[in-house]
Design a protein around this motif. Structure first.
Motif, PDB file in Angstrom:
ATOM      1  N   ASN A 130       8.381 -17.492  -8.439  1.00 14.49           N
ATOM      2  CA  ASN A 130       7.026 -17.683  -7.952  1.00 14.49           C
ATOM      3  C   ASN A 130       6.777 -17.702  -6.512  1.00 14.49           C
ATOM      4  N   VAL A 131       7.637 -17.280  -5.720  1.00 14.29           N
ATOM      5  CA  VAL A 131       7.409 -17.417  -4.283  1.00 14.29           C
ATOM      6  C   VAL A 131       7.494 -16.050  -3.985  1.00 14.29           C
ATOM      7  N   PHE A 132       6.237 -15.677  -3.248  1.00 13.17           N
ATOM      8  CA  PHE A 132       6.165 -14.239  -2.510  1.00 13.17           C
ATOM      9  C   PHE A 132       6.117 -14.139  -1.195  1.00 13.17           C
ATOM     10  N   LEU A 133       7.119 -13.779  -0.600  1.00 10.84           N
ATOM     11  CA  LEU A 133       7.212 -13.702   0.782  1.00 10.84           C
ATOM     12  C   LEU A 133       7.088 -12.432   1.508  1.00 10.84           C
ATOM     13  N   TYR A 134       6.409 -12.320   2.403  1.00  6.62           N
ATOM     14  CA  TYR A 134       6.163 -11.090   3.036  1.00  6.62           C
ATOM     15  C   TYR A 134       6.438 -11.288   4.743  1.00  6.62           C
ATOM     16  N   ASN A 135       6.696 -10.512   5.305  1.00  4.97           N
ATOM     17  CA  ASN A 135       7.167 -10.760   6.842  1.00  4.97           C
ATOM     18  C   ASN A 135       6.259  -9.682   7.796  1.00  4.97           C
ATOM     19  N   VAL A 136       6.336  -9.548   8.969  1.00  7.65           N
ATOM     20  CA  VAL A 136       5.797  -8.615   9.699  1.00  7.65           C
ATOM     21  C   VAL A 136       6.300  -7.065   9.271  1.00  7.65           C
ATOM     22  N   ASP A 137       7.331  -6.982   8.976  1.00  3.03           N
ATOM     23  CA  ASP A 137       7.929  -5.706   8.725  1.00  3.03           C
ATOM     24  C   ASP A 137       7.141  -5.116   7.473  1.00  3.03           C
ATOM     25  N   ASP A 138       6.841  -6.147   6.480  1.00  8.45           N
ATOM     26  CA  ASP A 138       6.290  -5.969   5.097  1.00  8.45           C
ATOM     27  C   ASP A 138       4.661  -5.448   5.664  1.00  8.45           C
ATOM     28  N   LEU A 139       4.241  -6.025   6.641  1.00  7.30           N
ATOM     29  CA  LEU A 139       2.856  -5.896   6.789  1.00  7.30           C
ATOM     30  C   LEU A 139       2.433  -4.392   7.608  1.00  7.30           C
ATOM     31  N   GLU A 140       3.622  -3.913   8.044  1.00  8.33           N
ATOM     32  CA  GLU A 140       3.255  -2.519   8.516  1.00  8.33           C
ATOM     33  C   GLU A 140       2.874  -1.572   7.486  1.00  8.33           C
ATOM     34  N   SER A 141       3.505  -1.722   6.374  1.00 12.05           N
ATOM     35  CA  SER A 141       2.955  -0.896   5.147  1.00 12.05           C
ATOM     36  C   SER A 141       1.637  -1.015   4.779  1.00 12.05           C
ATOM     37  N   VAL A 142       1.359  -2.292   4.793  1.00 11.31           N
ATOM     38  CA  VAL A 142      -0.188  -2.701   4.617  1.00 11.31           C
ATOM     39  C   VAL A 142      -1.025  -2.101   5.507  1.00 11.31           C
ATOM     40  N   VAL A 143      -0.666  -2.102   7.059  1.00 14.01           N
ATOM     41  CA  VAL A 143      -1.652  -1.425   7.888  1.00 14.01           C
ATOM     42  C   VAL A 143      -1.625   0.166   7.791  1.00 14.01           C
ATOM     43  N   ALA A 144      -0.474   0.647   7.207  1.00 17.08           N
ATOM     44  CA  ALA A 144      -0.502   2.332   7.010  1.00 17.08           C
ATOM     45  C   ALA A 144      -1.230   2.395   5.692  1.00 17.08           C
ATOM     46  N   GLU A 145      -1.307   1.840   4.591  1.00 13.95           N
ATOM     47  CA  GLU A 145      -2.169   1.804   3.599  1.00 13.95           C
ATOM     48  C   GLU A 145      -3.661   1.788   4.274  1.00 13.95           C
ATOM     49  N   MET A 146      -3.951   0.806   4.960  1.00 14.74           N
ATOM     50  CA  MET A 146      -5.269   0.637   5.195  1.00 14.74           C
ATOM     51  C   MET A 146      -5.927   1.771   6.068  1.00 14.74           C
ATOM     52  N   ALA A 147      -4.954   2.242   6.910  1.00 12.48           N
ATOM     53  CA  ALA A 147      -5.184   3.406   7.816  1.00 12.48           C
ATOM     54  C   ALA A 147      -5.459   4.722   7.058  1.00 12.48           C
ATOM     55  N   GLN A 148      -4.525   4.761   5.833  1.00 13.28           N
ATOM     56  CA  GLN A 148      -4.846   6.007   5.211  1.00 13.28           C
ATOM     57  C   GLN A 148      -6.174   5.859   4.305  1.00 13.28           C
ATOM     58  N   ALA A 149      -6.383   4.703   3.924  1.00 16.31           N
ATOM     59  CA  ALA A 149      -7.814   4.448   3.199  1.00 16.31           C
ATOM     60  C   ALA A 149      -8.996   4.888   4.081  1.00 16.31           C
ATOM     61  N   ARG A 150      -8.708   4.515   5.315  1.00 15.23           N
ATOM     62  CA  ARG A 150      -9.795   4.913   6.186  1.00 15.23           C
ATOM     63  C   ARG A 150     -10.122   6.376   6.526  1.00 15.23           C
ATOM     64  N   ARG A 151      -8.840   6.903   6.569  1.00 17.26           N
ATOM     65  CA  ARG A 151      -8.799   8.405   6.627  1.00 17.26           C
ATOM     66  C   ARG A 151      -9.490   9.309   5.446  1.00 17.26           C
ATOM     67  N   ALA A 152      -9.228   8.692   4.145  1.00 15.75           N
ATOM     68  CA  ALA A 152      -9.487   9.150   3.180  1.00 15.75           C
ATOM     69  C   ALA A 152     -11.336   9.174   3.022  1.00 15.75           C
ATOM     70  N   GLU A 153     -11.761   8.166   3.692  1.00 11.97           N
ATOM     71  CA  GLU A 153     -13.234   8.090   3.792  1.00 11.97           C
ATOM     72  C   GLU A 153     -14.051   8.978   4.771  1.00 11.97           C
ATOM     73  N   ILE A 154     -13.037   9.686   5.529  1.00 14.26           N
ATOM     74  CA  ILE A 154     -13.629  10.512   6.725  1.00 14.26           C
ATOM     75  C   ILE A 154     -14.869  11.434   6.278  1.00 14.26           C
ATOM     76  N   ALA A 155     -14.233  12.225   5.145  1.00 17.22           N
ATOM     77  CA  ALA A 155     -15.075  13.259   4.617  1.00 17.22           C
ATOM     78  C   ALA A 155     -16.342  12.918   4.190  1.00 17.22           C
ATOM     79  N   ALA A 156     -16.454  11.636   3.206  1.00 12.33           N
ATOM     80  CA  ALA A 156     -17.496  11.272   2.771  1.00 12.33           C
ATOM     81  C   ALA A 156     -18.434  10.906   3.907  1.00 12.33           C
ATOM     82  N   VAL A 157     -18.039  10.083   4.941  1.00 15.50           N
ATOM     83  CA  VAL A 157     -18.890   9.693   6.048  1.00 15.50           C
ATOM     84  C   VAL A 157     -19.451  10.821   6.807  1.00 15.50           C
ATOM     85  N   ASN A 158     -18.678  11.974   7.007  1.00 15.35           N
ATOM     86  CA  ASN A 158     -19.149  13.198   7.540  1.00 15.35           C
ATOM     87  C   ASN A 158     -20.238  13.813   7.068  1.00 15.35           C
ATOM     88  N   ALA A 159     -20.031  13.691   5.542  1.00 12.72           N
ATOM     89  CA  ALA A 159     -21.089  14.338   4.629  1.00 12.72           C
ATOM     90  C   ALA A 159     -22.626  13.575   4.694  1.00 12.72           C
TER      91      ALA A 159
END
Length: 181
Positions: A130-159
């Protein structure tokens, strides 16, 4: 990093209401993280720091509570999230002490996010149930996912922008025709 840490915590606890966060460290990263947590609805934030005055200063700015550094493990018993960002040269959170904390928590999960370099939390803590440990390296994947989600919204925003531009140009044409009519 601070934003990614809070996004990670939000993905695990969908709602911060009623949750408790403990910040270990009172520096800039801890302050940024706490601000993101407060903006996301976390209302109970405690701050522990080797220098008590710095913990008090940060806690007062956040509307949180400063707790004695020596009572860190005691406060982990009731916390849901620990975000650690100190400048300590060695581990601050060690497996044997955390294991004792987890026995007292009686199965309640604990999210540990270590954004310190070097790391504050012994990686062996991740092996505790029941301990869930994340470090700076793990956060890199979170940042990458956030960037991908923002890129996915570009077409909708442009429309949306195109549609609003079309409406604006139509309005301008109407305005220029009004004096003639």
């Amino acid at each position: 990093v601070a934003h990614a840490a809070v996004d990670l915590a939000k993905s695990i606890f969908s709602d911060f209401r009623g949750r408790e966060a403990l910040l270990l460290g009172a520096g800039k990263m801890s302050e940024l993280t706490a601000k993101h947590m407060a903006q996301s609805g976390m209302t109970r934030i405690r701050v522990a720091n080797r220098t008590r005055e710095r913990a008090i200063t940060l806690a007062s700015r956040l509307g949180g509570t400063a707790v004695p550094y020596e009572e860190l493990y005691e406060h982990l018993v009731t916390s849901d999230v620990l975000i650690s960002s100190t400048s300590a040269p060695n581990f601050v959170i060690e497996r044997p002490a955390l294991h004792a904390v987890m026995r007292r928590r009686r199965g309640r999960p604990l999210l540990l996010i270590d954004i310190a370099v070097p790391r504050d939390i012994d990686p062996a803590c991740a092996d505790i149930d029941n301990v869930f440990l994340y470090n700076v390296d793990d956060l890199e994947s979170v940042v990458a996912e956030m960037a991908q989600a923002r890129r996915a919204e570009i077409a909708a925003v442009n429309a949306i922008v195109e549609e609003e531009c079309f409406k604006f140009h139509a309005w301008i044409k109407e305005r220029s025709a009004a004096p003639v009519v």
